[in-house]
Design an enzyme around this catalytic site. Structure first.
Site, short mmCIF file in Angstrom:
data_model
loop_
_atom_site.label_atom_id
_atom_site.label_comp_id
_atom_site.label_asym_id
_atom_site.label_seq_id
_atom_site.Cartn_x
_atom_site.Cartn_y
_atom_site.Cartn_z
N GLY A 1 13.89 16.16 38.35
CA GLY A 1 14.84 17.07 37.74
C GLY A 1 16.30 16.68 37.88
N THR A 2 16.58 15.44 38.28
CA THR A 2 17.98 15.03 38.44
C THR A 2 18.75 15.07 37.12
OG1 THR A 2 17.22 12.74 38.35
CG2 THR A 2 17.72 13.63 40.52
N LYS B 1 23.62 7.35 32.63
CA LYS B 1 23.39 7.52 34.07
C LYS B 1 22.79 6.25 34.65
CE LYS B 1 21.01 11.00 32.74
NZ LYS B 1 20.18 12.21 32.54
N CYS C 1 18.14 16.90 34.40
CA CYS C 1 18.33 18.30 34.00
C CYS C 1 19.48 18.90 34.79
CB CYS C 1 17.07 19.12 34.26
SG CYS C 1 15.56 18.45 33.53
N THR D 1 13.54 12.88 43.35
CA THR D 1 14.52 12.91 42.26
C THR D 1 14.03 13.70 41.04
OG1 THR D 1 13.65 10.80 41.43
CG2 THR D 1 15.53 10.71 42.94
#
Length: 260
Positions: free
Chosen positions: A206-207, A173, A209, A204
């Site tokens: 928990g992006t 990512k 997850c 951002t």
């Protein structure tokens, strides 16, 4: 209805971990199940405590799930010690689990360490080989590859190295890049880029997850890895663009933006 299992830690503030996964799975109109590996005391400003489940209790949860409601996909998030990793790998092999997405959660968005030092090897040798795809961010990809990643060329080099650790695909990512938020997928020996503009939203939490859970949902539908990543990117982009602002630190996404 498709069923998706998340194996991860609980975030009491609701933005990451099990709670983010369940919201994401539900937003995809699927049935969410969870095996909790740890309780965390955290919020948008940081992680203030971790209480790990015993390996035996994690195994008990997985037995209850697979013996009754077999999942169509499995997402693995926070697994903080060797013993828990070992029992998860054993149970996933025992039940021949399919469509496994491994998000190697090493550090939280706020910078708190979530993986014990001695668990790195267990993660790469026991869980990575079972994965359809692993989804490290750039700091995690640096830890896994030993490389410094500053640009897209570095991401490609790291993906090549990490690919040797798994029979599945690798998605690095690009949210930590300076100029874009492009993601790199290494699948079946080929490189695919998913380009997206950087969204000016500091919230951002928990992006990672959320993205990995969305990929698991798409795999549960029978989509291939390229389609699954593309649709998951569309979902998380929408959740970020919704501009939710909750909490005093890096707030969570709006997982239910489509319901508005």
């Amino acid at each position: 209805m498709k069923k998706v299992l998340t194996i991860a830690g609980s975030d009491c503030s609701g933005g990451a971990g099990i709670q983010a996964d369940i919201k994401t799975i539900t937003a995809h109109k699927m049935y969410a199940m969870s095996a909790i590996t740890a309780l965390t005391a955290q919020n948008t400003t940081g992680v203030y405590g971790v209480l790990e489940a015993t390996p035996e209790f994690v195994a008990n949860q997985l037995d209850c799930i697979f013996q009754d409601i077999r999942p169509d996909a499995v997402k693995i998030g926070m697994v903080s010690n060797v013993e828990i990793i070992e029992v998860i790998a054993m149970k996933l092999r025992e039940y021949s689990a399919e469509n496994i997405v491994v998000d190697p959660v090493m550090v939280s968005t706020s910078g708190s360490k979530l993986l014990n030092d001695n668990a790195n090897d267990a993660l790469t040798t026991l869980l990575f080989p079972l994965a359809a795809v692993i989804t490290p961010n750039i700091p995690e990809a640096q830890c896994l590859s030993g490389l410094t990643i500053k640009n897209k060329v570095d991401m490609e080099r790291a993906a090549d190295m990490i690919s040797d650790m798994t029979k599945g695909s690798v998605l690095i990512k690009g949210g930590h890049l300076d100029e874009s938020a492009d993601d790199l997928l290494k699948a079946e020996g080929k490189t695919f880029w998913f380009e997206s503009p950087r969204i000016e939203n500091p919230n951002t939490h928990g992006t990672g997850c959320t993205l990995s859970s969305a990929i698991a949902c798409n795999l549960a539908l029978g989509l291939n890895i390229i389609e699954s990543v593309n649709k998951a990117k569309e979902y998380i982009t929408g959740a970020l663009k919704a501009g939710l602002s909750i909490g005093k630190g890096r707030g969570p996404l709006n997982h239910c933006f489509k319901l508005q």
